[in-house]
Motif scaffolding. Structure first.
Motif, PDB file in Angstrom:
ATOM      1  N   HIS A  89      -7.864  -6.472   7.061  1.00 38.30           N
ATOM      2  CA  HIS A  89      -6.613  -7.174   6.412  1.00 38.30           C
ATOM      3  C   HIS A  89      -6.188  -8.239   7.408  1.00 38.30           C
TER       4      HIS A  89
ATOM      5  N   TYR B  40       0.773  -1.177   0.046  1.00 36.97           N
ATOM      6  CA  TYR B  40       0.078   0.215  -0.095  1.00 36.97           C
ATOM      7  C   TYR B  40       0.768   1.152  -0.067  1.00 36.97           C
TER       8      TYR B  40
ATOM      9  N   ARG C  53      -9.338 -14.852   1.613  1.00 38.18           N
ATOM     10  CA  ARG C  53     -10.129 -14.032   0.999  1.00 38.18           C
ATOM     11  C   ARG C  53     -11.485 -13.780   1.508  1.00 38.18           C
TER      12      ARG C  53
ATOM     13  N   ARG D 219     -10.037   0.062  -1.332  1.00 35.65           N
ATOM     14  CA  ARG D 219      -8.693   0.107  -2.040  1.00 35.65           C
ATOM     15  C   ARG D 219      -8.470  -1.485  -2.661  1.00 35.65           C
ATOM     16  N   ASP D 220      -9.016  -2.315  -2.202  1.00 42.27           N
ATOM     17  CA  ASP D 220      -9.020  -3.659  -2.656  1.00 42.27           C
ATOM     18  C   ASP D 220      -9.870  -4.043  -3.534  1.00 42.27           C
TER      19      ASP D 220
ATOM     20  N   PRO E  36      -6.600  -8.366  -0.359  1.00 48.62           N
ATOM     21  CA  PRO E  36      -5.399  -7.513  -0.120  1.00 48.62           C
ATOM     22  C   PRO E  36      -4.135  -8.333  -0.737  1.00 48.62           C
TER      23      PRO E  36
END
Length: 515
Positions: free
Chosen positions: A97, A21, A105, A347-348, A492
């Motif tokens: 995370h 990141y 996942r 973001r993912d 992630p």
């Protein structure tokens, strides 16, 4: 910050880059600020006061004298276990995370949805609590306002919009206000305790350890008629509901200096100090109550009833104003937490419109779309759920009763995964804040036991619909995962994907002026 050296900055960047990141958010939060954001969400002047009837109309004085420390310990075991993980993986949206890295996942995705649903509903619940406190302290007595759905939603839209606007304008302003909130909560809780003790008719310390059974009519029907044992256990929801939200320290990891050190300390300190000052404040309040039987009959109005009966009106209103400001700041910190969760998950690619929701403003260095989306969803949740009822119970009341279950499930998933993953390839390197294997596993097991207790308590009448809501949510998420997300959602970055992202990381940091 004078104690934040270039070496410290490089270490924070290295940890973040190693997880794939970019440093898009701005590191402006000190260790105290990280503590203050969680302490502000916990806000003993919000949940501790607005949910007080769960104790006074339940097991009476013993629900505070004995129940409060016990309930706080339940929250503390989660905080300690989460602190261990947060030191190893200090990222925004931390729990998501952790669930992904320590599991897979699916477990990360499930953790994210439980945490996100819990945060959105708790933001709505906190601001609804602020509304009712305003109505009881100033709105009805001084302005003659009536509690209607329209009044409630307008009030919520105004205060939530203001909270979103402050968050929009940057973490520096938000941190200053949450720092102030930390001090304000300390001072107001102590002043309230002093005032309560000063006006108390007698000091019956024994009432803090006296078990009563005010279920049913005797307690204004806050709890249905049940046994003394059950009504005491149900009263544990007061401290458990109040002492939550400390995951905010993890959500703001990427904005905190020396995050691997500061985040676990902020998380644990917020729980410890909230438990202590909350105990002092609530014990003093119970000692002030002129008659416990009469207090129980007041139900949810017990705080205003006792303050009106015992405290000088000018002193009372000054305290009310300080409490009201603290409750607004509690909502402000919650907007910070929910927006970072939305940002990190997006973001993912975990949410619809993820590209927009994960965008960081180059001017303010904040996830603007995530801030306003979380805030709008909280208001819409309250509005929509207030208009629909199941039987005589508004859907809002039913869903809010699930909030604690959703949040603690999102805590328990990565903790359980950490218990399994310790020492394996998934988790073979600890952070600088390290309990050691034996202590972590002890607190992890205690957290699992506590989760079972919270779930059992959370689905008891009058919250029995919480069982169906929770099961229904699990079924829906399962369908969505297997039908859509299992093939689409990548989670992630892990392994080679981290290395492939380095060019994107550099570009993202240049775009916001970090590099």
């Amino acid at each position: 910050m004078s104690d934040y050296s270039e070496i410290d900055k490089k270490q924070d960047l290295q940890v973040l880059h190693s997880m794939g990141y970019a440093q898009e958010l701005e590191r402006r939060m000190s260790q105290f600020s990280n503590f203050a954001v969680s302490f502000s969400i916990i806000c003993i002047l919000s949940g501790g006061i607005n949910s007080l009837a769960q104790a006074t109309s339940g097991a009476g004085g013993a629900a505070i004298g004995i129940g409060w420390p016990l309930g706080c310990f339940i929250s503390f075991v989660f905080a300690v276990a989460m602190a261990q993980i947060s030191s190893a993986y200090p990222t925004a949206g931390g729990l998501y995370h952790w669930g992904s890295i320590l599991g897979n996942r699916f477990t990360g995705w499930l953790t994210a949805w439980f945490n996100l649903l819990g945060l959105v509903t708790v933001l709505g619940a906190i601001n609804v609590g602020t509304y009712y406190f305003f109505m009881g302290s100033f709105g009805t007595p001084y302005f003659g306002l009536e509690d209607t759905t329209g009044t409630r939603i307008v009030f919520l839209a105004i205060i939530t919009g203001a909270q979103a606007l402050v968050n929009h304008m940057g973490i520096a302003l938000t941190a200053k206000l949450t720092d102030f909130s930390g001090y304000l909560i300390f001072v107001t809780a102590i002043l309230l305790a002093i005032v309560c003790l000063a006006v108390a008719d007698t000091y019956e310390i024994g009432r803090l350890f006296t078990f009563s059974n005010y279920s049913g009519e005797a307690g204004g029907n806050v709890w249905p008629q049940t046994s003394a044992t059950w009504v005491f256990l149900l009263g544990l929801l007061l401290p458990i509901y109040t002492i939550t939200g400390y995951d905010a320290s993890a959500h703001t990891s990427e904005e905190t200096v020396k995050a691997a050190h500061s985040v676990p300390r902020g998380m644990i300190s917020s729980v410890r100090w909230a438990a202590l000052f909350g105990y002092i404040m609530l014990c003093a309040f119970v000692l002030m109550i002129p008659d416990m039987d009469e207090a129980a009959k007041q139900g949810w109005n017990v705080f205003f009833w006792a303050m009106d009966a015992q405290v000088n009106p000018i002193v009372r209103d000054i305290l009310y104003l300080a409490i009201l400001v603290s409750q607004w700041l509690c909502g402000l910190a919650t907007v910070t937490s929910v927006s970072r969760m939305i940002f990190a998950f997006s973001r993912d690619g975990g949410l619809p419109a993820s590209k927009a929701l994960s965008k960081v403003s180059p001017t303010y260095r904040t996830p603007v779309a995530a801030i306003w989306t979380g805030s709008i969803l909280a208001v819409l949740f309250v509005w929509g759920s207030s208009l629909v009822s199941i039987g005589d119970t508004p859907v809002y009341t039913i869903v809010v009763s699930c909030t604690v279950i959703f949040l603690f499930f999102s805590f328990a998933i990565p903790i359980t995964l950490g218990l399994i993953a310790w020492g394996t390839s998934k988790w073979d390197k600890m952070g600088p804040w390290d309990l050691g294997e034996g202590m972590f596993k002890l607190f992890a097991v205690l957290s699992i036991v506590a989760m079972v207790l919270i779930f059992v308590l959370g689905i008891q009448p009058p919250n029995d619909w919480a069982l169906y809501i929770t099961v229904g949510f699990l079924i829906v998420t399962g369908i969505i995962w297997f039908a859509f997300e299992k093939r689409r959602f990548r989670g992630p970055p892990i392994g080679d994907e981290v290395a492939r992202r380095q060019a994107e990381i550099a570009a993202a940091e240049r775009a916001v002026g970090e590099a």
